[in-house]
Scaffold this motif. Structure first.
Motif, PDB file in Angstrom:
ATOM      1  N   CYS A 485     -71.522  -2.127  20.087  1.00 52.33           N
ATOM      2  CA  CYS A 485     -70.807  -2.423  18.848  1.00 52.33           C
ATOM      3  C   CYS A 485     -70.019  -1.196  18.381  1.00 52.33           C
ATOM      4  CB  CYS A 485     -71.812  -2.846  17.788  1.00 52.33           C
ATOM      5  SG  CYS A 485     -71.031  -3.186  16.211  1.00 52.33           S
ATOM      6  N   HIS A 487     -69.159  -0.406  15.543  1.00 54.35           N
ATOM      7  CA  HIS A 487     -69.572   0.089  14.232  1.00 54.35           C
ATOM      8  C   HIS A 487     -70.533   1.268  14.403  1.00 54.35           C
ATOM      9  CE1 HIS A 487     -71.981  -0.380  10.309  1.00 54.35           C
ATOM     10  NE2 HIS A 487     -70.892   0.321  10.053  1.00 54.35           N
ATOM     11  N   LEU A 488     -71.810   0.989  14.699  1.00 55.74           N
ATOM     12  CA  LEU A 488     -72.756   2.100  14.841  1.00 55.74           C
ATOM     13  C   LEU A 488     -73.538   2.034  16.151  1.00 55.74           C
ATOM     14  CD1 LEU A 488     -74.138   2.443  11.172  1.00 55.74           C
ATOM     15  CD2 LEU A 488     -72.450   3.890  12.309  1.00 55.74           C
ATOM     16  N   GLY A 489     -72.932   1.356  17.144  1.00 53.42           N
ATOM     17  CA  GLY A 489     -73.439   1.509  18.503  1.00 53.42           C
ATOM     18  C   GLY A 489     -74.612   0.652  18.927  1.00 53.42           C
ATOM     19  N   ALA A 490     -74.931  -0.430  18.192  1.00 51.49           N
ATOM     20  CA  ALA A 490     -76.015  -1.306  18.661  1.00 51.49           C
ATOM     21  C   ALA A 490     -75.498  -2.171  19.822  1.00 51.49           C
ATOM     22  CB  ALA A 490     -76.496  -2.194  17.519  1.00 51.49           C
ATOM     23  N   CYS A 503     -73.518  -8.813  16.569  1.00 52.75           N
ATOM     24  CA  CYS A 503     -74.301  -7.589  16.400  1.00 52.75           C
ATOM     25  C   CYS A 503     -75.415  -7.820  15.390  1.00 52.75           C
ATOM     26  CB  CYS A 503     -73.436  -6.429  15.936  1.00 52.75           C
ATOM     27  SG  CYS A 503     -74.414  -4.918  15.819  1.00 52.75           S
ATOM     28  N   MET A 505     -77.298  -5.693  13.990  1.00 49.52           N
ATOM     29  CA  MET A 505     -77.551  -4.638  12.999  1.00 49.52           C
ATOM     30  C   MET A 505     -76.928  -4.968  11.647  1.00 49.52           C
ATOM     31  SD  MET A 505     -79.402  -2.301  14.218  1.00 49.52           S
ATOM     32  CE  MET A 505     -79.071  -0.699  13.593  1.00 49.52           C
ATOM     33  N   HIS A 506     -75.598  -5.112  11.614  1.00 51.76           N
ATOM     34  CA  HIS A 506     -74.931  -5.327  10.320  1.00 51.76           C
ATOM     35  C   HIS A 506     -73.995  -6.518  10.368  1.00 51.76           C
ATOM     36  CE1 HIS A 506     -75.605  -0.923  11.008  1.00 51.76           C
ATOM     37  NE2 HIS A 506     -76.392  -1.154   9.976  1.00 51.76           N
ATOM     38  N   GLY A 507     -74.004  -7.272  11.489  1.00 49.72           N
ATOM     39  CA  GLY A 507     -73.304  -8.563  11.507  1.00 49.72           C
ATOM     40  C   GLY A 507     -71.889  -8.565  12.055  1.00 49.72           C
ATOM     41  N   SER A 508     -71.415  -7.474  12.666  1.00 47.73           N
ATOM     42  CA  SER A 508     -70.097  -7.560  13.312  1.00 47.73           C
ATOM     43  C   SER A 508     -70.170  -8.611  14.417  1.00 47.73           C
ATOM     44  CB  SER A 508     -69.692  -6.216  13.922  1.00 47.73           C
ATOM     45  OG  SER A 508     -69.392  -5.295  12.904  1.00 47.73           O
ATOM     46  N   PRO A 520     -68.879  -5.284   9.676  1.00 46.68           N
ATOM     47  CA  PRO A 520     -68.120  -4.171   9.112  1.00 46.68           C
ATOM     48  C   PRO A 520     -67.042  -3.539  10.004  1.00 46.68           C
ATOM     49  CG  PRO A 520     -70.435  -3.565   9.418  1.00 46.68           C
ATOM     50  CD  PRO A 520     -70.321  -4.995   9.759  1.00 46.68           C
TER      51      PRO A 520
END
Ligand code: FAD
Ligand code: FES
Length: 537
Positions: A485, A487-490, A503, A505-508, A520
């Motif tokens: 991802c 965003h922050l790499g998940a 994703c 983690m935060h829904g991307s 995000p």
């Protein structure tokens, strides 16, 4: 729409129209996507609104009504985000109970919350009337009834709390329209409402344009700063920027530690007209669920054709990307939902639509509306869980009052910068869940060999320490992107139901070709080339 061979309305994910492969019931009635010209030059404006869902459009309309110079940019079409996939209950019976709000905040705050949602419904009713918007807006009653895992004590506590909050409620010993045993007791909420969301958004967009506003669709905003943003490569300068993108795309971390993405599922079934009353129904949620949000079922009726209405039933939620944690895949959640709906509403006939969507669950039970933490002229509307119709409407009202300097008693309690101290255990559970998900870097993949993929299938493949998002299209062409991802790499998960990479983690979320659908992040996935199953980036 269901066809004779039992398939549902789907299309390859076209994020310009909607954010998944399955189409919701709302798109048929508007014939074509609600679109305008894309932005094609630099522009200066007073107010820049980013996002053409209910939050962005309501804010745009309210600001234009104040005589301000407003433009709205939307990277798809109007309603192509979660607003086009909603079930469009307008209610003050919130996802979380009033007795919980009293505990997290206090009684006066619970009263203000109840009042704000009732006022939001009234605002929609007045706007529909003022602009003569043909969107099947109806005042209806709503019934909160017991989930099979819950006890009557919950309803008793909630009934008392709704009274303290100043709502008109009644305790009933049977639920109108429901036949199952677990639907025995309920709280009746009077004067709720429902509408056709896309017809409403079209009416609101027309009214905004009549007031002098401008809408640019297929126009993606990026690089959002206090000065404005870039959109389609052009510069938009603005005095105030409202980020109404469901989850903020202007912030990398702060807001994404305060809310979590959940997927929720919907089916619609034909019911002969007159068999069920127009009403809203919700159960009190699964108290045995592993998810902090305790998923609940939500049901309403909508007009369909001359002979039939459709019953629209939703639920079976899970944290985005984690359906397998309950061993029920995304695509199998509909079977469970249909069984639940048949048990509670045995009069339903053919299932005619099914789709899923994403909701953002705030950690402390209320939406985040107002100034983005640390910014003076950037505003956000997010964390609206299953109450985004009223929260999105409140977003427009509150942000307009902040910008125009009007007193509004709701500003403080919805502030994205608020600090709440009483949700620690839920917070730790969700954060713990996030940390565990980074373990996917070391976990196995769901595709071992490229040749195992059939047309229409996707998945994640490992190659050494690299993770690849693979999709084989109907013409047998392979699409390969990084599964990391931006965003922050998940590591992303394959959603076989909506044909997207999600994703957890935060829904991307991303299309099969790696195009971003939900923030995000605003970045697409990087393409990779697979040579003899070894990726070259
Ligand atoms: C299945 C389901 C059922 C629901 N049922 C209900 C219900 O009955 N009642 C209720 O109150 N709520 C319900 N909700 C919640 C509600 O639908 C949402 O909270 C609400 O629609 C969110 O509206 P929004 O305008 O904030 O976001 P969205 O509608 O998602 O709009 C955001 C828009 O921003 C655009 N965008 C994103 N990034 C960019 C960018 N960089 N540049 C330009 N544009 C961008 C997107 O394309 C999108 O159109 C439901 C949600 C789901 C998924
Ligand atoms: S959305 Fe944050 S890591 Fe993917």
């Amino acid at each position: 729409m269901k066809t004779s061979d039992n398939t549902f309305a789907t299309q390859p994910v076209n994020d310009n129209i909607t954010s998944g492969e399955n189409m919701s019931v709302w798109f048929d009635a508007v014939n074509q996507p609600i679109s305008y010209e894309p932005l094609n030059s630099d522009i200066d404006t007073d107010i820049l609104i980013i996002g053409g869902g209910i939050s962005g459009l309501t804010t745009a309309y309210c600001m234009a009504k104040e005589g301000r110079n407003v433009i709205l940019v939307e990277d798809g079409c109007i309603g192509s985000g979660e607003s086009g996939r909603t079930t469009a209950h307008l209610t003050c019976a919130l996802d979380d109970r009033y007795f919980q709000l009293e505990k997290i905040y206090d009684e006066p705050t619970a009263q203000l919350v109840a009042n704000s949602h009732m006022k939001a419904i009234e605002w929609v009713a007045n706007t529909v009337k003022l602009h003569n918007i043909d969107c099947h807006f109806k005042r209806v009653d709503g019934y909160l009834f017991l989930h099979a895992s819950d006890t009557k004590e919950t309803l008793e506590k909630e009934y008392e709390a709704t009274k303290r909050a100043g709502l008109i409620t009644e305790m009933l010993s049977a639920v109108p329209g429901i036949e199952a045993e677990d639907g025995k007791w309920c709280i009746k909420f009077s004067n709720q409402a429902q509408f056709h969301i896309l017809q409403y958004l079209k009416g609101l967009a027309d009214a905004f344009i009549q007031l002098g506003g401008k809408i640019y669709t297929q126009t993606k905003a990026e690089n959002i700063t206090k000065q404005g943003a870039s959109a389609n490569g052009y510069t938009v300068k603005a005095n105030h920027i409202v980020v109404a993108t469901n989850t903020p795309v202007n912030d990398w971390v702060t807001m994404h530690t305060k809310q979590w993405p959940y997927r929720t599922y919907v089916i619609t079934a034909k019911v002969p007209k007159g068999k069920l009353p127009y009403a809203l129904w919700w159960d009190t949620g699964d108290h045995d669920s592993k998810w902090v949000s305790q998923p609940y079922h939500y049901v309403r009726l909508a007009e369909y054709d001359d002979q039939y209405d459709v019953l629209i039933a939703g639920g079976e939620d899970h944290r985005t990307g984690q359906a397998d944690d309950e061993e029920i895949k995304e695509e199998d959640r509909y079977t469970k939902l249909i069984a639940w709906t048949k048990k509670h509403f045995p009069g339903i006939e053919d299932i005619v639509y099914q789709w899923s969507g994403q909701v953002m669950e705030p950690i402390d039970s209320m939406a985040y509306i107002g100034k983005n933490p640390g910014d003076d002229n950037i505003y956000i509307i997010t964390g609206d869980s299953g109450n985004g119709m009223t929260d999105g409407t409140l977003g427009g009202i509150i942000i307009t009052d902040i910008i125009t300097g009007k007193y509004n008693p709701w500003i403080e309690m919805y502030s994205p910068s608020r600090i709440t101290l009483k949700t620690t255990s839920d917070y730790l559970q969700e954060v713990g869940n996030m940390v565990v998900q980074y373990g996917d870097w070391f976990a196995g993949a769901d595709i071992n060999k490229v040749e195992n993929l059939k047309p229409g299938e996707g998945g994640i493949m490992s190659s050494g320490f690299k993770k690849i998002a693979l999709y084989c299209d109907e013409e047998n062409n392979l699409h390969t992107c990084t599964a990391v991802c931006p965003h922050l790499g998940a590591i992303l998960q394959w959603n076989a139901d909506e044909k997207t990479f999600d994703c957890l983690m935060h829904g991307s979320r991303f299309t099969t070709e790696g195009k971003v659908i939900n923030g995000p992040t605003t970045s697409d996935l990087k393409k990779v080339v697979v040579v003899e199953e070894h990726p070259v980036t």
